[in-house]
Design a protein around this motif. Structure first.
Motif, PDB file in Angstrom:
ATOM      1  N   ILE A 120       0.871  -1.182   0.000  1.00  0.00           N
ATOM      2  CA  ILE A 120       0.000   0.000   0.000  1.00  0.00           C
ATOM      3  C   ILE A 120       0.905   1.228   0.000  1.00  0.00           C
ATOM      4  CG2 ILE A 120      -1.932   1.173   1.112  1.00  0.00           C
ATOM      5  CD1 ILE A 120      -2.541  -1.728   0.387  1.00  0.00           C
ATOM      6  N   SER A 121       0.844   2.028  -1.061  1.00  0.00           N
ATOM      7  CA  SER A 121       1.711   3.194  -1.148  1.00  0.00           C
ATOM      8  C   SER A 121       0.946   4.371  -1.723  1.00  0.00           C
ATOM      9  CB  SER A 121       2.961   2.880  -1.984  1.00  0.00           C
ATOM     10  OG  SER A 121       3.915   3.916  -1.864  1.00  0.00           O
ATOM     11  N   ALA A 122       1.657   5.471  -1.946  1.00  0.00           N
ATOM     12  CA  ALA A 122       1.020   6.715  -2.372  1.00  0.00           C
ATOM     13  C   ALA A 122       2.076   7.626  -2.995  1.00  0.00           C
ATOM     14  CB  ALA A 122       0.376   7.409  -1.166  1.00  0.00           C
ATOM     15  N   PRO A 123       1.646   8.729  -3.615  1.00  0.00           N
ATOM     16  CA  PRO A 123       2.630   9.679  -4.146  1.00  0.00           C
ATOM     17  C   PRO A 123       3.336  10.477  -3.056  1.00  0.00           C
ATOM     18  CG  PRO A 123       0.487   9.896  -5.243  1.00  0.00           C
ATOM     19  CD  PRO A 123       0.273   9.055  -4.034  1.00  0.00           C
ATOM     20  N   ALA A 124       2.752  10.544  -1.843  1.00  0.00           N
ATOM     21  CA  ALA A 124       3.317  11.390  -0.798  1.00  0.00           C
ATOM     22  C   ALA A 124       2.779  10.958   0.555  1.00  0.00           C
ATOM     23  CB  ALA A 124       2.946  12.857  -1.058  1.00  0.00           C
ATOM     24  N   GLU A 138       2.612  -1.735   4.360  1.00  0.00           N
ATOM     25  CA  GLU A 138       2.352  -0.298   4.248  1.00  0.00           C
ATOM     26  C   GLU A 138       3.643   0.451   3.972  1.00  0.00           C
ATOM     27  OE1 GLU A 138       0.953   3.557   6.889  1.00  0.00           O
ATOM     28  OE2 GLU A 138       0.657   1.539   7.715  1.00  0.00           O
ATOM     29  N   GLY A 139       3.615   1.300   2.974  1.00  0.00           N
ATOM     30  CA  GLY A 139       4.782   2.087   2.620  1.00  0.00           C
ATOM     31  C   GLY A 139       4.938   3.308   3.503  1.00  0.00           C
ATOM     32  N   SER A 140       6.024   4.037   3.276  1.00  0.00           N
ATOM     33  CA  SER A 140       6.270   5.303   3.967  1.00  0.00           C
ATOM     34  C   SER A 140       6.527   6.378   2.923  1.00  0.00           C
ATOM     35  CB  SER A 140       7.470   5.190   4.908  1.00  0.00           C
ATOM     36  OG  SER A 140       8.637   4.817   4.198  1.00  0.00           O
ATOM     37  N   MET A 141       6.148   7.595   3.248  1.00  0.00           N
ATOM     38  CA  MET A 141       6.304   8.745   2.342  1.00  0.00           C
ATOM     39  C   MET A 141       5.724   8.395   0.968  1.00  0.00           C
ATOM     40  SD  MET A 141      10.058  10.190   3.532  1.00  0.00           S
ATOM     41  CE  MET A 141      10.959   8.741   3.019  1.00  0.00           C
ATOM     42  N   GLY A 142       6.361   8.886  -0.101  1.00  0.00           N
ATOM     43  CA  GLY A 142       5.932   8.523  -1.439  1.00  0.00           C
ATOM     44  C   GLY A 142       6.591   7.227  -1.887  1.00  0.00           C
ATOM     45  N   LEU A 143       6.043   6.594  -2.893  1.00  0.00           N
ATOM     46  CA  LEU A 143       6.481   5.268  -3.333  1.00  0.00           C
ATOM     47  C   LEU A 143       7.978   5.181  -3.586  1.00  0.00           C
ATOM     48  CD1 LEU A 143       5.938   2.395  -4.347  1.00  0.00           C
ATOM     49  CD2 LEU A 143       5.219   3.388  -6.546  1.00  0.00           C
ATOM     50  N   PHE A 144       8.559   6.187  -4.221  1.00  0.00           N
ATOM     51  CA  PHE A 144       9.976   6.125  -4.591  1.00  0.00           C
ATOM     52  C   PHE A 144      10.872   6.986  -3.697  1.00  0.00           C
ATOM     53  CE2 PHE A 144       7.542   5.156  -8.434  1.00  0.00           C
ATOM     54  CZ  PHE A 144       8.079   3.919  -8.758  1.00  0.00           C
ATOM     55  N   ASP A 145      10.328   7.501  -2.631  1.00  0.00           N
ATOM     56  CA  ASP A 145      11.104   8.387  -1.769  1.00  0.00           C
ATOM     57  C   ASP A 145      12.060   7.599  -0.879  1.00  0.00           C
ATOM     58  OD1 ASP A 145       9.844  10.647  -2.760  1.00  0.00           O
ATOM     59  OD2 ASP A 145       8.206  10.509  -1.309  1.00  0.00           O
ATOM     60  N   GLY A 146      13.333   7.937  -0.994  1.00  0.00           N
ATOM     61  CA  GLY A 146      14.380   7.334  -0.171  1.00  0.00           C
ATOM     62  C   GLY A 146      15.526   8.310  -0.088  1.00  0.00           C
ATOM     63  N   LEU A 178      -0.633  -1.174  -4.541  1.00  0.00           N
ATOM     64  CA  LEU A 178      -1.957  -0.550  -4.555  1.00  0.00           C
ATOM     65  C   LEU A 178      -1.745   0.903  -4.159  1.00  0.00           C
ATOM     66  CD1 LEU A 178      -5.025  -0.763  -4.819  1.00  0.00           C
ATOM     67  CD2 LEU A 178      -5.118  -1.407  -2.401  1.00  0.00           C
ATOM     68  N   LEU A 179      -2.005   1.793  -5.084  1.00  0.00           N
ATOM     69  CA  LEU A 179      -1.678   3.199  -4.916  1.00  0.00           C
ATOM     70  C   LEU A 179      -2.877   3.961  -4.355  1.00  0.00           C
ATOM     71  CD1 LEU A 179       0.867   4.906  -5.666  1.00  0.00           C
ATOM     72  CD2 LEU A 179      -0.331   5.513  -7.776  1.00  0.00           C
ATOM     73  N   VAL A 180      -2.652   4.727  -3.295  1.00  0.00           N
ATOM     74  CA  VAL A 180      -3.677   5.604  -2.749  1.00  0.00           C
ATOM     75  C   VAL A 180      -3.453   6.994  -3.331  1.00  0.00           C
ATOM     76  CG1 VAL A 180      -4.823   6.436  -0.667  1.00  0.00           C
ATOM     77  CG2 VAL A 180      -3.527   4.294  -0.603  1.00  0.00           C
ATOM     78  N   ILE A 181      -4.455   7.493  -4.023  1.00  0.00           N
ATOM     79  CA  ILE A 181      -4.369   8.808  -4.656  1.00  0.00           C
ATOM     80  C   ILE A 181      -5.413   9.726  -4.041  1.00  0.00           C
ATOM     81  CG2 ILE A 181      -4.767  10.103  -6.802  1.00  0.00           C
ATOM     82  CD1 ILE A 181      -2.257   8.698  -7.143  1.00  0.00           C
ATOM     83  N   ASP A 182      -5.002  10.893  -3.604  1.00  0.00           N
ATOM     84  CA  ASP A 182      -5.931  11.932  -3.150  1.00  0.00           C
ATOM     85  C   ASP A 182      -6.077  12.942  -4.283  1.00  0.00           C
ATOM     86  OD1 ASP A 182      -7.311  14.042  -2.044  1.00  0.00           O
ATOM     87  OD2 ASP A 182      -6.032  14.242  -0.280  1.00  0.00           O
ATOM     88  N   PRO A 183      -7.220  12.919  -4.998  1.00  0.00           N
ATOM     89  CA  PRO A 183      -7.362  13.819  -6.154  1.00  0.00           C
ATOM     90  C   PRO A 183      -7.954  15.173  -5.792  1.00  0.00           C
ATOM     91  CG  PRO A 183      -9.210  12.305  -6.093  1.00  0.00           C
ATOM     92  CD  PRO A 183      -8.370  12.004  -4.872  1.00  0.00           C
TER      93      PRO A 183
END
Length: 436
Positions: free
Chosen positions: A7-11, A86-94, A118-123
């Motif tokens: 479970i991740s997101a852009p931010a 569960e991911g942290s920050m954005g998907l590719f943030d490191g 599975l991407l969570v997007i807040d539009p």
């Protein structure tokens, strides 16, 4: 065979934790065994995961851990029906300079384990642009696969229709769309979520989130989007060196920030953990051979800790003959004084000279690589330790012998060296793993 999903997101702040907890409980309500993990250095979310699933959740960290260690930890999911990480920050943030097996990004774990995202997007404030963001994340790294999208905080049916249409045109499946629903929002604090043990209504809160998710997310589609996964047999966790055979561990709402994999590793190596509560004015067990004070929120309880003389005297007596180590908040309590955010000065144990203040807030955040100048319980002089620092306190005084040379993830030296005085040591970073 278990199935795995990230479970991740852009931010940050998009709703990853709430969705993870809701999905975990919803699938558990379907009589599935759900195993959660947390990507990255977070000591709060795993407790919420455990509340949702009934199973211990641990951290997976590609900057601090070897691939072998990560595979050993995920082996606990072998008997589960579904793994949700569960991911942290954005998907590719490191971090810019990779660590042991990656940069600490959620995408590292997704690629390593072969779990789709599975991407969570807040539009909010967007429509078709949300699809462009999702498509960019899908195409950014070839070894990371997108399972689909769940839209969060959708404003209206028309808004949902516009975003769904754009995502369909991009070939990205929408597995759910959540309207705004304030009742399932989890409370925040400066380090993230309020701790699970502070919420007496946590089971109700997660149950409400699960019921909400059932109405708005296609659970069958989510389950089908997860990848079949054949975990390797769980390896021994004994490579997490215990600080002693009998460990007196401070454990209450002021001292709760310790990674679950560390505790399990200590137990797997044969150590016994003897919990005590400084807030209840308890001291370390007299039969222990080492005392460990984790981090937490001592600044919220400064008055009680300062007044608990039985705790302070028992700890001082213990430290006269045996090692005591503190991490972050625990380190601050080992110092002479702590000033809280309101400017109130609280005398601490005085076993170290450290003095800290939350009245002069300054964020300290990031991975840490420390080379010990003198030993701490469980680790020799010269050992290299990987950990993470996150707090808002300012050092007013740190007069004792520096404990280590500490670098951040870029290789720059940081001033938070930790301290040593006699048998007492402390660090601002939370230990994740030894750098072997």
């Amino acid at each position: 065979m278990p199935r795995g999903l990230i479970i991740s997101a852009p931010a940050s702040g998009v709703g990853k934790t709430t969705l993870t907890l809701a999905l975990a409980r919803a699938f558990r309500d379907r009589a599935l065994a759900v195993q959660c993990f947390k990507s990255g250095p977070d000591y709060i979310d795993p407790a919420f995961h455990a509340a949702a699933t009934g199973r211990v959740s641990v951290n997976l960290d590609s900057w601090a851990m070897t691939r072998q260690t990560i595979e050993a930890l995920v082996g606990r999911g072998a008997d589960a029906d579904l793994v949700l990480a569960e991911g942290s920050m954005g998907l590719f943030d490191g971090v810019a300079m990779p660590g042991v097996s990656g940069s600490g990004a959620t995408a590292d774990i997704a690629a390593m384990m072969g779990w789709p995202v599975l991407l969570v997007i807040d539009p909010s404030g967007q429509a078709q642009t949300a699809a462009a963001v999702a498509a960019g994340l899908r195409d950014f790294r070839s070894n990371v696969r997108l399972a689909g999208v769940v839209l969060n905080r959708v404003a209206s049916p028309r808004h949902e229709s516009l975003v769904r249409g754009a995502l369909a045109d991009a070939g990205i499946p929408v597995l759910g769309a959540l309207p705004r629903h304030a009742e399932i929002e989890l409370p925040k604090r400066h380090l993230g979520l309020v701790q699970a043990e502070e919420r007496r209504d946590i089971d109700h809160l997660i149950g409400e989130a699960a019921r909400f998710i059932v109405r708005h997310v296609d659970l069958d589609a989510v389950l089908q989007s997860a990848a079949d996964w054949s975990p390797k047999p769980a390896l021994s966790a004994a490579n997490f060196t215990p600080p002693g055979q009998r460990i007196a561990l401070a454990r209450d709402v002021a001292f709760s920030f310790i990674y679950p994999h560390m505790l399990e590793g200590w137990r797997a190596a044969g150590a016994e953990i003897l919990a005590f509560s400084p807030l209840a004015d308890e001291g370390p067990d007299a039969s222990a051979d080492v005392c460990w004070l984790p981090g937490g929120y001592p600044e919220l309880h400064g008055g009680r800790l300062a007044a608990n003389q039985r705790f302070q005297s028992a700890l001082a007596c213990f430290a006269a003959t045996r090692p005591v180590h503190g991490e972050c908040g625990g380190y601050m309590v080992l110092g002479t004084a702590l000033t809280d955010a309101e400017g109130v000065h609280h005398a601490m144990t005085g076993l170290l000279g450290l003095e800290t203040s939350f009245a002069r807030r300054r964020m300290h955040l990031g991975y840490r690589l420390a080379e010990l100048a003198s030993p701490i319980p469980g680790y020799r002089t010269g050992a290299r330790l990987r950990g993470h620092e996150f707090h808002y306190s300012t050092i007013v005084a740190q007069p004792d012998t520096p404990l280590a040379t500490v670098h951040d993830a870029t290789g720059a030296v940081v001033e938070e060296t930790g301290s040593r005085r006699g048998n007492v040591t402390g660090t601002f970073f939370h230990l994740i793993a030894e750098d072997k």
